[in-house]
Scaffold this motif. Structure first.
Motif, PDB file in Angstrom:
ATOM      1  N   PRO A   1      40.910  40.514  36.320  1.00  0.00           N
ATOM      2  CA  PRO A   1      41.676  40.855  34.947  1.00  0.00           C
ATOM      3  C   PRO A   1      43.260  40.842  34.840  1.00  0.00           C
ATOM      4  N   ARG A   2      43.470  40.204  33.488  1.00  0.00           N
ATOM      5  CA  ARG A   2      45.280  40.100  33.171  1.00  0.00           C
ATOM      6  C   ARG A   2      44.795  41.012  31.488  1.00  0.00           C
ATOM      7  N   THR A   3      45.695  40.901  31.127  1.00  0.00           N
ATOM      8  CA  THR A   3      46.316  41.157  29.895  1.00  0.00           C
ATOM      9  C   THR A   3      46.955  40.268  29.537  1.00  0.00           C
ATOM     10  N   SER A   4      47.342  40.478  28.073  1.00  0.00           N
ATOM     11  CA  SER A   4      48.041  39.157  27.829  1.00  0.00           C
ATOM     12  C   SER A   4      48.626  39.739  26.100  1.00  0.00           C
ATOM     13  N   TYR A   5      50.338  39.946  25.733  1.00  0.00           N
ATOM     14  CA  TYR A   5      50.685  40.037  24.772  1.00  0.00           C
ATOM     15  C   TYR A   5      50.656  39.853  23.875  1.00  0.00           C
ATOM     16  N   ARG A   6      49.743  38.791  23.809  1.00  0.00           N
ATOM     17  CA  ARG A   6      50.012  37.329  22.802  1.00  0.00           C
ATOM     18  C   ARG A   6      48.244  37.640  21.798  1.00  0.00           C
ATOM     19  N   THR A   7      48.480  38.348  20.907  1.00  0.00           N
ATOM     20  CA  THR A   7      47.021  38.226  19.992  1.00  0.00           C
ATOM     21  C   THR A   7      47.029  36.720  19.198  1.00  0.00           C
ATOM     22  N   LEU A   8      45.955  35.568  19.442  1.00  0.00           N
ATOM     23  CA  LEU A   8      45.638  34.801  18.504  1.00  0.00           C
ATOM     24  C   LEU A   8      44.779  35.196  17.343  1.00  0.00           C
ATOM     25  N   THR A   9      44.640  34.926  16.332  1.00  0.00           N
ATOM     26  CA  THR A   9      43.273  35.051  14.990  1.00  0.00           C
ATOM     27  C   THR A   9      42.646  33.423  15.429  1.00  0.00           C
ATOM     28  N   ASP A  10      41.647  33.483  14.896  1.00  0.00           N
ATOM     29  CA  ASP A  10      40.976  32.766  15.974  1.00  0.00           C
ATOM     30  C   ASP A  10      40.128  32.590  14.270  1.00  0.00           C
ATOM     31  N   PRO A  11      39.978  31.813  13.058  1.00  0.00           N
ATOM     32  CA  PRO A  11      38.863  32.030  12.027  1.00  0.00           C
ATOM     33  C   PRO A  11      37.858  31.929  12.224  1.00  0.00           C
ATOM     34  N   THR A  12      36.711  31.883  11.289  1.00  0.00           N
ATOM     35  CA  THR A  12      35.350  31.558  12.165  1.00  0.00           C
ATOM     36  C   THR A  12      35.199  29.714  11.293  1.00  0.00           C
ATOM     37  N   ALA A  13      35.562  29.485  10.203  1.00  0.00           N
ATOM     38  CA  ALA A  13      35.847  28.816   9.279  1.00  0.00           C
ATOM     39  C   ALA A  13      36.855  27.358  10.980  1.00  0.00           C
ATOM     40  N   GLN A  14      37.430  27.785  11.178  1.00  0.00           N
ATOM     41  CA  GLN A  14      38.202  26.456  12.932  1.00  0.00           C
ATOM     42  C   GLN A  14      37.341  26.780  14.004  1.00  0.00           C
ATOM     43  N   ARG A  15      36.497  27.453  14.176  1.00  0.00           N
ATOM     44  CA  ARG A  15      35.450  27.170  15.076  1.00  0.00           C
ATOM     45  C   ARG A  15      34.691  26.609  14.851  1.00  0.00           C
ATOM     46  N   GLY A  16      34.045  26.933  13.855  1.00  0.00           N
ATOM     47  CA  GLY A  16      33.448  25.281  12.971  1.00  0.00           C
ATOM     48  C   GLY A  16      33.813  24.528  13.375  1.00  0.00           C
ATOM     49  N   LEU A  17      34.962  24.613  13.031  1.00  0.00           N
ATOM     50  CA  LEU A  17      35.892  22.846  12.542  1.00  0.00           C
ATOM     51  C   LEU A  17      35.310  21.649  14.106  1.00  0.00           C
ATOM     52  N   ARG A  18      35.956  23.294  14.940  1.00  0.00           N
ATOM     53  CA  ARG A  18      35.703  22.637  16.484  1.00  0.00           C
ATOM     54  C   ARG A  18      34.534  22.141  16.772  1.00  0.00           C
ATOM     55  N   ALA A  19      33.400  23.033  16.716  1.00  0.00           N
ATOM     56  CA  ALA A  19      32.203  22.400  17.200  1.00  0.00           C
ATOM     57  C   ALA A  19      31.757  21.254  16.700  1.00  0.00           C
ATOM     58  N   ALA A  20      32.187  21.019  15.318  1.00  0.00           N
ATOM     59  CA  ALA A  20      31.545  19.986  14.378  1.00  0.00           C
ATOM     60  C   ALA A  20      32.384  19.232  14.844  1.00  0.00           C
ATOM     61  N   ALA A  21      34.400  18.482  15.843  1.00  0.00           N
ATOM     62  CA  ALA A  21      34.193  18.115  16.118  1.00  0.00           C
ATOM     63  C   ALA A  21      33.766  17.357  17.773  1.00  0.00           C
ATOM     64  N   LEU A  22      33.820  18.083  18.097  1.00  0.00           N
ATOM     65  CA  LEU A  22      33.269  17.775  19.454  1.00  0.00           C
ATOM     66  C   LEU A  22      32.037  17.639  19.421  1.00  0.00           C
ATOM     67  N   LEU A  23      30.562  17.771  18.747  1.00  0.00           N
ATOM     68  CA  LEU A  23      29.656  17.233  17.955  1.00  0.00           C
ATOM     69  C   LEU A  23      29.020  15.702  17.893  1.00  0.00           C
ATOM     70  N   LEU A  24      30.851  15.740  17.196  1.00  0.00           N
ATOM     71  CA  LEU A  24      30.818  14.606  16.612  1.00  0.00           C
ATOM     72  C   LEU A  24      31.219  13.514  17.587  1.00  0.00           C
ATOM     73  N   ALA A  25      32.008  13.794  18.165  1.00  0.00           N
ATOM     74  CA  ALA A  25      32.818  13.240  19.492  1.00  0.00           C
ATOM     75  C   ALA A  25      31.697  12.769  20.351  1.00  0.00           C
ATOM     76  N   ALA A  26      31.088  14.131  20.016  1.00  0.00           N
ATOM     77  CA  ALA A  26      29.820  13.613  21.684  1.00  0.00           C
ATOM     78  C   ALA A  26      28.917  12.538  21.551  1.00  0.00           C
ATOM     79  N   THR A  27      28.116  12.168  19.716  1.00  0.00           N
ATOM     80  CA  THR A  27      27.386  11.146  19.276  1.00  0.00           C
ATOM     81  C   THR A  27      28.365  10.704  19.735  1.00  0.00           C
ATOM     82  N   ALA A  28      29.593  10.194  19.426  1.00  0.00           N
ATOM     83  CA  ALA A  28      29.402   8.238  19.284  1.00  0.00           C
ATOM     84  C   ALA A  28      30.234   8.012  20.330  1.00  0.00           C
ATOM     85  N   VAL A  29      30.463   9.173  21.206  1.00  0.00           N
ATOM     86  CA  VAL A  29      30.013   8.437  22.650  1.00  0.00           C
ATOM     87  C   VAL A  29      28.175   7.945  22.877  1.00  0.00           C
ATOM     88  N   LEU A  30      27.524   8.862  22.465  1.00  0.00           N
ATOM     89  CA  LEU A  30      25.833   8.652  23.082  1.00  0.00           C
ATOM     90  C   LEU A  30      26.019   7.646  21.741  1.00  0.00           C
TER      91      LEU A  30
END
Length: 257
Positions: free
Chosen positions: A215-244
């Motif tokens: 394992p590795r440690t990192s001195y960088r700490t990034l905040t990942d809001p729940t809204a952005q996680r949902g936005l990523r999931a929606a964008a990837l799902l939309l792209a996968a649907t378009a491909v299908l």
């Protein structure tokens, strides 16, 4: 580079997901009005981020030769063309060929501008930290970081070489032959410098234990809001649907028993 406030609004994985999804959607839709809208949106976002000149300059280097080749190949020699607008021997300008060239050019322009916008606005150390935090292999993260930072590094080194050679009396203007000689004289130290940089980076990675397991440690700490996680999931799902949907339209019998 964009301001810190611009960077802080989007998590690097969110920016990556949106860029990839926009490119996939544009390719799957194959609709030139959508491609034009995506390209204009990328240009507007680049202008707001302060990187419009760099994005457009890099995009022109890629897209102008590509667009000319598309026009020559499909505009003049499109085998499925039926509506002939002009003809010169075996070359025929057809409406179908021009339409295909327009659709392919706008689709490629949208994808290129979106990915260039991402590469010029993402903060690479934050992106690498986010990938490593999600247990993405370090080798992949390093390759991605090298790809994103390669062109700026080449541009800086080439500018330094040009300034050094001009200080020693090299004339970069003049006719075509003089420019070709100048380019050859610049490429030799550029390639040698890049090879030396590759060796230095390899030694630095070995010294820092890049290949060591565990394992590795990192001195960088990034905040990942729940809204952005949902936005990523929606964008990837939309792209996968378009491909299908694209695959289903291309092969109507796909998925039937």
């Amino acid at each position: 580079m964009p301001s810190g406030s611009t960077r802080s609004r989007l998590h690097p994985l969110t920016a990556l997901a949106l860029a990839v999804s926009a490119a996939v959607l544009t390719t799957a839709a194959a609709c030139w009005p959508l491609s034009v809208a995506v390209a204009l949106g990328a240009g507007l976002l680049a202008w707001r981020a302060g990187v419009a000149r760099r994005v457009l300059a890099a995009g022109a280097v890629i897209l102008v030769p590509f667009g000319v080749s598309l026009l020559m190949l499909h505009g003049l020699f499109f085998p499925e063309g039926r509506t002939v607008l002009a003809a010169w021997g075996p070359a025929r300008v057809t409406a179908e060929g021009l339409g295909f060239a327009l659709e392919a050019a706008t689709r490629t322009a949208a994808c290129v501008l979106v990915l260039l916008l991402f590469s010029f606005t993402v903060h690479v150390p934050d992106l690498i930290a986010a990938l490593i935090a999600r247990r993405v292999p370090r080798q992949f993260s390093y390759v991605l970081a090298s790809t994103l930072t390669l062109m700026p590094a080449i541009a800086r080194r080439l500018d330094s070489i040009q300034q050094a050679q001009q200080a020693r009396g090299l004339v970069l203007g003049g006719g075509l032959l003089s420019r070709l000689v100048a380019v050859r004289l610049q490429m030799v130290p550029l390639v040698l410098g890049l090879i030396e940089d590759a060796g230095s980076r390899s030694q630095a990675l070995d010294a820092r234990g890049f290949a060591r397991p565990g394992p590795r440690t990192s001195y960088r700490t990034l905040t990942d809001p729940t809204a952005q996680r949902g936005l990523r999931a929606a964008a990837l799902l939309l792209a996968a649907t378009a491909v299908l949907l694209r695959l289903a339209a291309a092969w109507p019998g796909l998925g039937r028993p």
